[in-house]
Scaffold this active site. Sequence first.
Site, PDB file in Angstrom:
ATOM      1  N   SER A   1       0.234   7.928   9.891  1.00 10.16           N
ATOM      2  CA  SER A   1       0.858   7.533  11.147  1.00 10.16           C
ATOM      3  C   SER A   1       0.387   8.416  12.298  1.00 10.16           C
ATOM      4  O   SER A   1       0.118   9.605  12.109  1.00 10.16           O
ATOM      5  CB  SER A   1       2.371   7.561  11.021  1.00 10.16           C
ATOM      6  OG  SER A   1       2.783   8.614  10.200  1.00 10.16           O
TER       7      SER A   1
ATOM      8  N   TYR B   1       1.116   5.137   3.098  1.00 12.08           N
ATOM      9  CA  TYR B   1       2.474   4.581   3.179  1.00 12.08           C
ATOM     10  C   TYR B   1       2.834   4.167   4.599  1.00 12.08           C
ATOM     11  O   TYR B   1       3.730   3.371   4.806  1.00 12.08           O
ATOM     12  CB  TYR B   1       3.489   5.602   2.669  1.00 12.08           C
ATOM     13  CG  TYR B   1       3.272   5.901   1.210  1.00 12.08           C
ATOM     14  CD1 TYR B   1       3.628   4.948   0.252  1.00 12.08           C
ATOM     15  CD2 TYR B   1       2.676   7.077   0.796  1.00 12.08           C
ATOM     16  CE1 TYR B   1       3.406   5.190  -1.083  1.00 12.08           C
ATOM     17  CE2 TYR B   1       2.445   7.321  -0.553  1.00 12.08           C
ATOM     18  CZ  TYR B   1       2.817   6.376  -1.480  1.00 12.08           C
ATOM     19  OH  TYR B   1       2.596   6.611  -2.801  1.00 12.08           O
ATOM     20  N   CYS B   2       2.188   4.745   5.570  1.00 15.18           N
ATOM     21  CA  CYS B   2       2.502   4.428   6.946  1.00 15.18           C
ATOM     22  C   CYS B   2       1.252   4.671   7.764  1.00 15.18           C
ATOM     23  O   CYS B   2       0.768   5.784   7.738  1.00 15.18           O
ATOM     24  CB  CYS B   2       3.629   5.315   7.462  1.00 15.18           C
ATOM     25  SG  CYS B   2       4.180   4.872   9.094  1.00 15.18           S
ATOM     26  N   PRO B   3       0.649   3.692   8.437  1.00 13.12           N
ATOM     27  CA  PRO B   3       1.168   2.350   8.649  1.00 13.12           C
ATOM     28  C   PRO B   3       1.107   1.413   7.447  1.00 13.12           C
ATOM     29  O   PRO B   3       1.792   0.398   7.453  1.00 13.12           O
ATOM     30  CB  PRO B   3       0.286   1.805   9.771  1.00 13.12           C
ATOM     31  CG  PRO B   3      -0.920   2.655   9.817  1.00 13.12           C
ATOM     32  CD  PRO B   3      -0.579   3.952   9.201  1.00 13.12           C
TER      33      PRO B   3
END
Lengths: 76, 377
Positions: free
Chosen positions: B293, A13-15
């Site tokens: 992330s 979902y992220c990045p």
Amino acid sequence: MSESKIVDACNTYCPGPLMELITHMKRAKVGDVLELLSTDKGSANDVPEWVTKAGHDMLGSEKVGEVWHIKVRKAR
Amino acid sequence: MRILVVGGGTGGTILANNLARRLSAETDSGKVRLTMLSASDRHMYQPGLLYVAFGQMSPDQLYRDQASLLEPAIEFHVDPVEQFQLDQNRVKTASGKIHEYDMLVIATGSRMVPNETPGLTEGAEFFYTEESAMKMFRRLREFQGGKVAIVVGLPHKCPIAPVEVTFSLHDYFKSRGIRDKVQIKYYYPINRIHSIENVAKWATPEFKRIGVEYETLFNMREVDVENKIVKSEEGSEAHYDLLIAIPEHRGMEVIERDKLGEDGWIPTDRQKLSMVGHDNVFVLGDTTNLPVSKTGSAAHFEAEVLAENMASIVKIGTPVRDYDGKVYCFIEAGHDRATYAMFNYFNPPDLKPPSKPMHWFKVAYNQMYWTSVRGLL
Ligand SMILES: Cc1cc2nc3c(=O)[nH]c(=O)nc-3n(C[C@H](O)[C@H](O)[C@H](O)COP(=O)(O)OP(=O)(O)OC[C@H]3O[C@@H](n4cnc5c(N)ncnc54)[C@H](O)[C@@H]3O)c2cc1C
């Protein structure tokens, strides 16, 4: 014809898939083919939009099971 | 059994402390030896740099003595690794020493590389190092009005930073009474204003409310410093009087040089956190190539899983848990409100409306971090 390089962005979902693709495209050479794997249904629209705007080539997009396989060639 | 941890930042420190506690009997009896090599005798709380850039924290508040954060059983040396000789299970350090290991953990972090974008170093302000954050603050203080552009390179650590710095800029200029003289425009690489869909959905009307314009599908190509223009890969231009950039990042040079991973990102197994092709080498935090992330939060959750697994390998010969991609990020929505995003490989983040208590929790966490890296929280 160069072999395609796989960018596996499934279940992230992220990045997220498009960011992963842009990162890899920047480092690729003109003519290189990248195959993005994504489980995000948004990728089928998001990715072609960027590829076209950035002047690269969309080679194809297909869904195999739950995974989108999106092939792109770096054109510039 | 010799365990070597390379890197004394968020991931390395949490892992080493957690492991030292789990293996206290083994380190006491000499069965296990736990060593950490790092590049600095100080530990920096990096999220604090955003506050430094707005004059809300002073740089000295960001540091603690690294040795003071470590369990006594950890042998600590400030002696950065200059060569990874994985085929021989050893590393060579700057002082010329050789350290052999049975299990290795690499947690060397990442660094911004603004020089990769022509003109960016000369033209932009950053907040990803102490020096650049101080420079940005001085520049903000002098700024009397005009166009502020926020541009974002890929990949970068702390994906929430572009949104946070934008809210902070709005609040900062407002507090100086010059918000009406400043036009803030935010430029983002993909087709929405944040990588996380729910963050984008929440931040888009917020930007509108506070008068921040935005343009998407904007990837920096170069900066024309003389004419104050950023040119994008997509053919568009950003005009600025003050340019704030989140530059592209890479892993550490030694990782690239020793060919551990392209651009310094080490190929890492998503669940086991082992380096692909090396069962006794584990990777943590920013320097992994994982599609999560690059945050202290990811490094923290990875470190907890890995510590449990490495202790189990010592005790029962096998790891016991998988990393599920968990990340928890605070999101500062200005200088007095905040929210958070929590997600893993399978569950997207759900966003709550920003609130004052959440902001105060983040302010408290800025101090609690030191308890957290000691492995106590
Ligand atoms: C401005 C800013 C804001 C941020 N905000 C947040 C936030 O709100 N939330 C969040 O979760 N994260 C945030 N982060 C990101 C977070 O700080 C990092 O993702 C995190 O520190 C990564 O941990 P790490 O252990 O991988 O690397 P680091 O903590 O960077 O540690 C790397 C360590 O390796 C050492 N090292 C380097 N080279 C060598 C070598 N050759 N040999 C031995 N040691 C070496 C260094 O000295 C350092 O100790 C932010 C970062 C910045 C810059």
